[in-house]
Design an enzyme around this catalytic site. Structure first.
Site, mmCIF file in Angstrom:
data_model
loop_
_atom_site.group_PDB
_atom_site.id
_atom_site.type_symbol
_atom_site.label_atom_id
_atom_site.label_comp_id
_atom_site.label_asym_id
_atom_site.label_seq_id
_atom_site.Cartn_x
_atom_site.Cartn_y
_atom_site.Cartn_z
ATOM 1 N N TYR A 111 -33.596 -23.766 42.242
ATOM 2 C CA TYR A 111 -33.742 -25.130 42.758
ATOM 3 C C TYR A 111 -34.524 -25.979 41.754
ATOM 4 O O TYR A 111 -34.141 -27.116 41.451
ATOM 5 C CB TYR A 111 -34.454 -25.091 44.104
ATOM 6 C CG TYR A 111 -34.617 -26.439 44.768
ATOM 7 C CD1 TYR A 111 -33.556 -27.050 45.425
ATOM 8 C CD2 TYR A 111 -35.841 -27.111 44.752
ATOM 9 C CE1 TYR A 111 -33.690 -28.283 46.047
ATOM 10 C CE2 TYR A 111 -35.989 -28.342 45.370
ATOM 11 C CZ TYR A 111 -34.915 -28.925 46.014
ATOM 12 O OH TYR A 111 -35.068 -30.150 46.627
ATOM 13 N N LYS A 135 -33.152 -29.393 39.760
ATOM 14 C CA LYS A 135 -33.790 -30.704 39.867
ATOM 15 C C LYS A 135 -34.288 -31.196 38.507
ATOM 16 O O LYS A 135 -34.286 -32.405 38.234
ATOM 17 C CB LYS A 135 -34.918 -30.663 40.895
ATOM 18 C CG LYS A 135 -34.421 -30.417 42.317
ATOM 19 C CD LYS A 135 -33.347 -31.437 42.733
ATOM 20 C CE LYS A 135 -32.887 -31.249 44.163
ATOM 21 N NZ LYS A 135 -31.866 -32.254 44.568
#
Length: 256
Positions: free
Chosen positions: A161, A165
């Protein structure tokens, strides 16, 4: 007397992906309250239809389009068919928390497909649609990519994750440079932890919840409306000279 730049989005059309739940719902309502006509996009018809109905009942303007943003052909078709588009809020995304050494390849592919590949293709299709308008250089446009504070820092158990990002933060800067001459501004908003359907299972762990709140100098989770305010600002004429920026809404987490 100098006039205050407007935060209103009157006569603008804004499309929000992932608009059926959580942060996306709040962003859609915020765009409508600022005066934009809102196009709500998500996979589940019932969710976005309900949000659109709420916005319209409150005096706003909204409609829904069922779309899986990982479907390249459908994305291209939907954006090309929009009668107008001035603002994209690139919000759709997900997280699959796993330790780095145990991270499963299927989960890796899912996060890269939705959080990076789809985010890129949605932004590309949106900008292509914006550029079909003859007055775009004068009218301008805005893209707001929803990232995370983990686009700047890292957290245990969220390696992929975090990677995705960081990728979208880089994309934001690259888009901003390429599109500046077209008067299309591109920025990102990076929230800290918010109590939404995506984060709720993790925050149900009292140890993690305490660790998260202890890491936020302001001492509490962010509210959806905290993030909505940042998104509306960056989409509005009040941010007319802001592009390539990353606005973290993190209560001071990344300032530590």
């Amino acid at each position: 007397m100098q006039q205050l730049p407007t935060f209103q989005l009157n006569d603008r059309t804004a499309l929000v992906t992932g608009a059926g739940r959580g942060l996306g719902v709040g962003i859609a309502h915020g765009m409508a309250q600022a005066g934009a006509e809102v196009v709500l996009v998500a996979r589940t018809a019932a969710e976005i239809e309900a949000v659109a109905a709420d916005i319209n009942a409150a005096g706003g303007r909204a409609r829904s389009i069922v779309l899986d943003v990982t479907d390249d052909t459908a994305v291209a078709r939907v954006f090309a068919g929009l009668p107008a588009l001035d603002i994209l809020v690139n919000n759709a995304g997900t997280n699959i928390p796993q330790n780095f050494v145990d991270f499963e390849s299927a989960a890796l592919d899912r996060l890269l497909q939705l959080n990076v590949r789809a985010a890129f293709l949605v932004a590309q299709a949106a900008v292509q649609r914006m550029l079909t308008d003859d007055d775009r250089a004068e009218r301008g446009g805005a893209v707001v990519n929803i990232t995370s504070q983990l686009g700047r820092v890292a957290m245990r158990g969220r390696s992929v994750y975090t990677m995705t990002k960081h990728a979208v933060e880089g994309l934001t800067k690259a888009m901003a440079i390429e599109l500046a001459e077209k008067n299309i501004r591109v920025n990102s908003v990076g929230p800290t932890w918010i109590d939404t359907p995506m984060t709720r299972p993790a925050l149900a762990d009292p140890v993690l919840r305490k660790d998260v709140i202890d890491s936020i100098p302001m001492g509490h989770l962010a509210r959806v409306e905290d993030v909505v305010g940042a998104v509306v600002f960056l989409a509005s004429p009040a941010a007319g000279m802001i592009t390539g920026a990353s606005l973290v809404v993190d209560g001071g987490w990344t300032a530590r």
